[in-house]
Write an enzyme that holds these catalytic residues in place. Structure first.
Site, PDB file in Angstrom:
ATOM      1  N   ASP A   1       0.813  -1.219   0.000  1.00 40.69           N
ATOM      2  CA  ASP A   1       0.000   0.000   0.000  1.00 40.69           C
ATOM      3  C   ASP A   1       0.847   1.269   0.000  1.00 40.69           C
ATOM      4  OD1 ASP A   1      -2.175  -1.592  -0.105  1.00 40.69           O
ATOM      5  OD2 ASP A   1      -3.100  -0.955   1.764  1.00 40.69           O
TER       6      ASP A   1
ATOM      7  N   ASP B   1     -10.596  35.602 -35.469  1.00 38.01           N
ATOM      8  CA  ASP B   1      -9.840  34.363 -35.583  1.00 38.01           C
ATOM      9  C   ASP B   1     -10.590  33.200 -34.941  1.00 38.01           C
ATOM     10  OD1 ASP B   1      -7.158  33.078 -36.210  1.00 38.01           O
ATOM     11  OD2 ASP B   1      -7.455  32.536 -34.101  1.00 38.01           O
TER      12      ASP B   1
ATOM     13  N   GLY C   1      -5.135  20.292 -34.449  1.00 36.88           N
ATOM     14  CA  GLY C   1      -6.035  19.515 -35.284  1.00 36.88           C
ATOM     15  C   GLY C   1      -6.136  20.125 -36.671  1.00 36.88           C
ATOM     16  N   LEU C   2      -6.217  21.449 -36.722  1.00 38.56           N
ATOM     17  CA  LEU C   2      -6.323  22.142 -38.003  1.00 38.56           C
ATOM     18  C   LEU C   2      -5.047  21.937 -38.813  1.00 38.56           C
ATOM     19  CD1 LEU C   2      -8.100  24.115 -39.654  1.00 38.56           C
ATOM     20  CD2 LEU C   2      -6.781  25.960 -38.633  1.00 38.56           C
TER      21      LEU C   2
END
Lengths: 529, 433
Positions: free
Chosen positions: A36, A301, A436-437
């Site tokens: 533990d 933007d 991602g873009l």
């Protein structure tokens, strides 16, 4: 019995460890078997703590079970008190010790501990989890320490203007920040600074950074701010019942919530609302301009953020806050909302239904991953667990909630609460989308000849086929034998090209024509210098 | 005597006259339990699933210790006992059957299912041997169900592998005496690449019939029989070695294949058991030895004269101490081990330098106090202690890396030395002025 692969929360005694480790002068004696102690590494590795958590484990073994484990508990308590000289002692047990029923708290109560306060923690390991354990531990600690100060029944509540009559500034307690909680370290600093601007002092922030003596001062404040309901809700509600202290319940994550929090706070301590918190005709107020987030969200933007499909999962507090920010302040479309915090299920369900969704309350990460896939989001806001799921599904992700990874304890100042927190949120949620873009653009333009050179994958994915063979065919170059190639194939892919190059130059320098597995190892030994 | 010997901090007789009395301690242990072995065992046998029957703590331990949440669906999991199971409202056995059926439906590729006992399952005396039998019958022809205990009340860190291998041994086919005597059986998980290399070297020595336990596919268990030559690759397989000896295997006594010296002696001992001439061994291995020593040399420069303290963790401490002192020139301050198996460790103990202080078990506060007094240059320890020691200015090497990295064999000796030189080099390379 329930099948678990990965879990969002540890057992309740890990929650108690979080409280002990958050504070100074508190020590926790935990009746627990070997193994533990793994929980120490959560604090020393993830939080990079420079000290061991203040926990003593009894470490009982099978051979002790026939004998006197109660004696072992008493010895451990006595040793811990003598060695660490705590100002308050927590005594409890982990799941296995719960089964052998030594009742370490009762044993401690029968010992002479030199007058230090002792809290007997009974945290049912087979029905409760980590956050509940943290909340219960904090509540029990506050209650035990303040027992002596309880006003007699019928005592009138202190009025909200007490600070005026006492000739001081209003002051509040910030309750709930803890170790292994999401960005607590920086949230406390941010909220303390924010309150300072409005002439409100922080009396005690606890448990993080507090000593037992600080908890004794909790009733001196005019209100309690329940920053993290998972940890502080029970304690706040007890302080409200017992000492008549109002609780500020709005969690200041996001612009709207921060403003609402400040207004609630002013009302709780009987302060008049300052001009910058008074809404104008459009419902806006001056305080909002302290964050860049509202403007960044309005700027052109950010147009491409409109209607982005977002899937949200985390602890109750952060998931609810994220849903509100995503839908109202960034113009995303929330397509899924859920939490592993059963204690806050009602609140999460309410937040989901406002968005026309049904909340997912689950601690099965595979169910969350399935829901994520079905919702087809363009961005995932989740825990480290969802980050992995999102990675598998190829969806960008930002982490918004515990359980933590070492990366969620950044070196830089990085709150998520208050106005600076809103800035941090804007950046950390929008940047993965940029990525991602970018990925998308690379996909679109990858066949343009100008693009190939600069953006060729570092793994050589887009290298011209047969390049290896071409190199080998050059006059004088060594040739790889089958054994050599087979040995090379066992080397991890990311270092394989380097090993190949090194081995070839090694062979070439020595006029070796054929690279066998032996040559590979010769080269390996050579280059390890 | 024996009752006195169990008292914490009490010195008892050491095995060899050259070593000072062993420090034998009990108290708080900063050591993982045997469940942790699942982290490498499941990778070794991709057709096996490890189902811990335990608590949320067990699940949290494995995921925290491993730090490997990168797997979509790991081939291990925990059947978490709930209040209903403990109160007897739900029959734990029926619940287990239900979970196993659900698991096997989801993972049809699983051929061997290990039910792994934990502290809570041991304390409530949930009979996993019977459960394995019952489930084995239910899913016969589809999956083999085995059981062992990885509980912290009975096992430390690497002992979990010892338990898992012992569960496999009864399924190993009986090899006829004529075949068995020709067979070399290596026990203990090695990195696949390292294992291939060692097998290929044994081939060059003339030992061509080499089998390994655990095998890479759980269903392809090697045979064992009278005269099978058993070569133990990991120092934590006491029970496995005993069980294989009971099946007729002959234990080859050797140090463990860590470092050039240990690896050469390990292979040479096997060669000797097969009657291979020392000249043949030298012809194959000596060029490797020379090369291995060259690979160690630069790291020896960093390590020589540095003082080393090993906290008990993986059972690799004694062979590592032997390697780091004899081949890398380090001075041994204290060599801790969770437990000392004198039979399996005998060839190692004789190689330790005179005066080496061994300690068995742990009382972490006392041990850290000794460490503070000694101020070693490098400490080998678990993850819970590493940063606190670094914060005190003491360089550390995480011991868990040693069970995940390919470190066995003569060819890896340079890499092994580098693992210990790295923290010292890093410390000296950082500067903020």
């Amino acid at each position: 019995m329930e099948l678990t692969l990965w879990t969002y929360e540890g057992p309740p005694h890990v929650g108690a460890m979080r409280i002990a480790d958050s504070m100074e002068g508190v020590h926790y004696v935990l009746h627990a078997p070997q193994g533990d102690t793994y929980a120490d590494l959560l604090f020393t590795m993830i939080e990079r703590q420079q000290r061991r958590p203040p926990v003593t484990y009894t470490t009982f073994q099978a051979r002790d079970l026939g004998g006197d484990t109660a004696e072992l508990v008493k010895r451990s308590i006595a040793d811990a008190v003598e060695r660490f000289k705590p100002e308050a002692l927590l005594v409890g047990e982990s799941c296995t010790a719960e089964l052998i029923q030594d009742q370490p708290g009762a044993l401690a109560a029968g010992m002479d501990l030199g007058g230090i306060p002792m809290v007997n923690l009974e945290l049912p390991a087979y029905s409760k989890k980590e956050n509940w354990g943290a909340g219960e531990t904090f509540y029990q600690l506050v209650r035990s320490l303040l027992k002596a100060q309880l006003p007699p029944p019928g005592t009138p509540k202190p009025g909200p203007g007490r600070w005026r009559s006492e000739g001081r500034r209003p002051q509040v307690n910030l309750l709930g920040p803890s170790r292994l909680g999401f960005r607590c370290r920086d949230d406390v600093r941010e909220i303390t600074q924010l309150l300072g601007r409005y002439g409100i002092d922080v009396a005690v922030a606890a448990p993080l950074g507090a000593r037992p003596a600080d908890l004794l001062r909790l009733p001196d404040a005019d209100a309690n701010v329940c920053l993290y309901p998972e940890v502080a809700a029970s304690a706040c509600s007890w302080l409200e019942r017992s000492f008549g202290m109002p609780t500020v319940k709005t969690v200041p994550i996001g612009i709207g919530a921060t403003v609402a929090f400040l207004r609630e706070l002013h009302s709780a301590v009987g302060l008049e609302l300052p001009a910058d918190l008074v809404p104008d005709d459009d419902g806006l107020c001056g305080a909002e301009s302290r964050s860049r987030m509202p403007w960044y969200a309005r700027s052109v933007d950010s147009t491409y953020l409109s209607g982005k499909r977002v899937f949200i999962f985390g602890d109750g507090t952060h998931a609810i806050a994220a849903a509100r920010i995503a839908s109202k302040e960034l113009g995303f479309k929330v397509v899924g909302l859920g939490s592993y915090s059963r204690e806050l299920a009602r609140e999460v369900r309410a937040a989901a239904s406002e968005l026309g969704l049904e909340a997912l309350i689950s601690d099965d990460y595979l169910a969350v991953e399935t829901a994520m896939a079905e919702a087809a989001p363009e961005l995932v806001l989740g825990t480290q667990m969802e980050r992995h799921s999102a990675k598998r599904l190829g969806i960008p992700c930002a982490v918004i909630s515990a359980p933590l990874h070492v990366q969620d304890v950044p070196a830089r100042y990085s709150p998520v609460m208050g106005f600076e927190g809103a800035n941090v949120i804007f950046d950390s949620w929008v940047h993965p989308l940029m990525m991602g873009l970018e990925e998308h653009l690379i996909g679109m333009f990858r066949h343009d000849f100008e693009f190939i050179d600069g953006h060729r994958s570092h793994l050589g994915e887009s290298a011209p086929a047969g390049s290896d063979a071409a190199i080998a065919a050059t006059a004088g170059s060594p040739v790889w034998t089958r054994e050599g190639e087979a040995e090379l194939a066992k080397i991890p892919f990311f270092v394989r090209p380097k090993v190949r190059r090194n081995t070839e130059s090694f062979a070439q320098e020595r006029g070796i024509g054929a690279i066998t597995d032996e040559v590979l190892y010769e080269a390996k030994a050579h280059f390890s210098h | 005597m024996s009752s006195l010997g169990r008292r914490p901090g009490m010195a008892v007789n050491a095995p060899s006259t050259e070593l000072p009395p062993l420090i034998k301690e009990s108290g708080q242990r900063e050591v993982f339990c045997g469940l942790t072995s699942i982290v490498w065992l499941h990778r070794r046998m991709p057709d096996a699933f490890f189902l811990v029957v335990g608590s949320r703590t067990c699940a949290h331990l494995i995921q925290s210790a491993a730090g490997v949440m990168i797997f979509a669906e790991p081939r291990f999991g925990t059947a978490i006992l709930g209040e209903r199971d403990l109160a007897g409202l739900a029959d734990a056995n029926e619940e287990l059957d239900r979970l196993v059926a659900q698991l096997l439906a989801r993972r049809p590729e699983i051929r061997t299912l290990f039910l792994v006992g934990s502290c809570p399952s041991e304390v409530i005396k949930l009979d996993l041997a019977r459960a394995a039998e019952r489930l084995g019958a239910q899913h016969r022809g589809r999956v083999t169900v085995l059981n062992y205990s990885g509980s912290g009340i009975e096992t430390t860190f690497t002992q979990g592998e010892d338990g898992a291998l012992q569960a496999l041994i009864p399924l190993m086919p009986m090899a006829p005496a004529a075949q068995a005597a020709q067979q070399l059986l290596i026990a203990g998980t090695l990195a696949d690449g390292v294992e291939d290399r060692l097998i290929s070297l044994f081939g060059k020595l003339g030992i061509t019939n080499v089998a390994t336990l655990p095998p890479r596919r759980s269903t392809e268990l090697p045979g064992v029989g009278p005269g099978t030559k058993l070569l133990v690759a990991q120092p934590f397989l006491s029970g496995t070695a005993r069980a294989l000896i009971d099946r007729g295997a002959q234990l080859i006594k050797a140090p463990y294949p860590l470092g050039v010296e240990g690896s050469r002696a390990w292979m040479a001992a096997a060669a000797d058991a097969f009657g291979i001439a020392p000249a043949q061994v030298a012809a194959v291995l000596d060029p490797l030895v020379e090369r291995g020593q060259r690979a160690i040399a630069p790291h020896r420069e960093t390590l020589a004269g540095k003082r080393l303290f090993l906290l008990p963790d993986s059972q690799l401490e004694i062979p590592l101490a032997r390697f780091l002192s004899r081949e890398c020139g380090m001075e041994l301050v204290e060599v801790g081990t969770p437990y000392l198996d004198r039979t399996l460790m005998a060839p190692e103990l004789t190689l330790l330098p005179e005066g080496t202080q061994l300690s068995e078990g742990q009382h972490v506060e006392n041990q850290l106090k000794r460490l503070e007094v000694q101020r070693p240059d490098l400490v080998v320890c678990g993850l819970g202690l590493a940063n606190p020691l670094e914060a005190q200015g003491i360089a550390t090497k995480w011991s868990i890396e040693l069970v995940f990295s390919p470190i066995h064999g003569i060819d890896q000796a340079g890499d092994l030395a580098e693992l210990f030189a790295r923290p010292l080099r890093r410390r000296s390379s950082l500067s903020f002025t």
